[in-house]
Each structure stands twice: as C-alpha cells, then as structure tokens.
Design an enzyme around this catalytic site. Sequence first.
Site, mmCIF file in Angstrom:
data_model
loop_
_atom_site.group_PDB
_atom_site.id
_atom_site.type_symbol
_atom_site.label_atom_id
_atom_site.label_comp_id
_atom_site.label_asym_id
_atom_site.label_seq_id
_atom_site.Cartn_x
_atom_site.Cartn_y
_atom_site.Cartn_z
ATOM 1 N N SER A 1 0.811 -1.226 0.000
ATOM 2 C CA SER A 1 0.000 0.000 0.000
ATOM 3 C C SER A 1 0.840 1.270 0.000
ATOM 4 C CB SER A 1 -0.943 0.024 1.217
ATOM 5 O OG SER A 1 -1.613 -1.201 1.320
ATOM 6 N N ARG A 2 1.991 1.207 -0.597
ATOM 7 C CA ARG A 2 2.890 2.380 -0.687
ATOM 8 C C ARG A 2 3.401 2.865 0.666
ATOM 9 N NH1 ARG A 2 3.124 0.338 -4.825
ATOM 10 N NH2 ARG A 2 2.837 1.191 -6.890
#
Length: 216
Positions: A194-195
């Site tokens: 998710s970055r």
Amino acid sequence: MQVTNEFLQNLRQDYKSATLDEADVDNNPITQFKKWFDHAIEAQVYEPNVMTLATADKAGKPDARIVLLKGVDEDGFRFFTNYLSAKGKELKRNPYAALVFFWPDLERQVRIEGIVEKLDKETSEEYFITRPVTSQIGAVVSPQSQIIPDRRFLEEKFENLKAKSDNKTIAKPAHWGGYIVKPTRIEFWQGRNSRLHDRINFELIKGNWIKTRLAP
Ligand SMILES: Cc1cc2nc3c(=O)[nH]c(=O)nc-3n(C[C@H](O)[C@H](O)[C@H](O)COP(=O)(O)O)c2cc1C
C-alpha cells in the site's frame, strides 16, 4: 502495442517481499550497504553494481547517467570514467553528486549523496591494468561525450591502436580515471504494501552517522 498513458497509469506493483526495521539496520550505513549488496549478489540481481550517477552543472542544471560501482569502503563509492566527459566537466565545477541503486528483485533502492574527489593516478592505473586490453583501447580512443562524425571514426582509431599495441597492456591515458563519492547521506528504501514503504536515512553530522526514518 502502443504505450498509452492509461496503460502507464495502470502499471503498478505492490511490494511485499521484506520489511526494514530500524533495529535491523546497521548503525554504519557502509556496513549496511555491503550487507544489501551481498543480498543482491545472492539473489543474482542482473548487474547489481549498476548505479545512476546524478551531477549538476555550475548553474544547477541536472544530468544523470548509469555508471558501474567499482569499489566501496569507509571512504566512499568509486567509479571510473573519462575526466573530459560531460560528467567530468560538471564534477570539476560542481563536485557534488548523487547515486541511486535499484534492485527490483529485492524491491530495494539505495540513495547516496556526497562530495566527489578524483582518485589518485596510481589507484586509477591499478584498476586500468586489470581491464581487458580492448576496454583499455576503447578508453584511449573514445572522446567520451563529444560529437564524432560517424561510427567508422571510432572503429578506425580502435583498429589502429590495436594493431600498434600488439595485445600488450596500454598505458592509462591522463584523461581517464576514477572518482570517489564521499557520502554525506545514505538512504535505504524497502518497498512495502500500500505504498507504506520503509525508508531508513543516515546523515553525516559532525562526523557521526545519524539514523532516522522518513515517511514514504
Ligand atoms: C550498464 C551501463 C554501465 C555503464 N558504465 C559506465 C562506467 O562505469 N563509466 C562510464 O564512464 N560510463 C559508463 N556507462 C555509460 C554512461 O551511462 C554514459 O553514457 C557515459 O559515461 C557518458 O556520460 P556523460 O556524457 O554524461 O559524461 C555505462 C552505461 C551503462 C548502460
């Protein structure tokens, strides 16, 4: 297939192979770099010593290209090139550079910033003589970064020198040699879900490496 912006916008990867915790990162970033480099070799990363070298001219206009890491120790990161090339001219006027390694298979990036110095002539000669003779000849005959009339121009110079050299070692030309990037910042980046990537950053402050975590 034509590359479209829509195609590029949908091109993404979620990273999940590893994590990077402050406690697991060595307090000496050079030791940590070597540890990650070993992992890259074990993982058989293609050309793990490929790095982007960014320089800037006196006015601050940036430039970047790939070079090969040819040495690393407590003093810094070494590479070899033509001192009269575009990068050589930029470094003469503005001796600061940044290096970036990207090891996709490990989902890792390392960023380095530092002050650049030429290696001494003897050290450059020591490395030059270890190169294949054809690479030595290439270094002599190529006026790196300059406009040349055509490929034949280079090949003729190459064949002439090759014929003269009789496969013996060529003397290192004065315009070719090494640089060392003496680091003032080294950042280790590990891709995460998710970055929410991990970024552990070292800055050299009054001779000590200070370790912090940066937001991704
Ligand atoms: C994989 C790879 C490795 C390279 N290694 C070097 C190197 O070690 N030294 C070098 O001078 N150029 C190397 N080059 C070529 C440079 O990227 C660049 O074209 C050249 O140094 C001229 O750059 P400049 O005009 O900015 O000075 C390499 C290129 C690639 C793609």
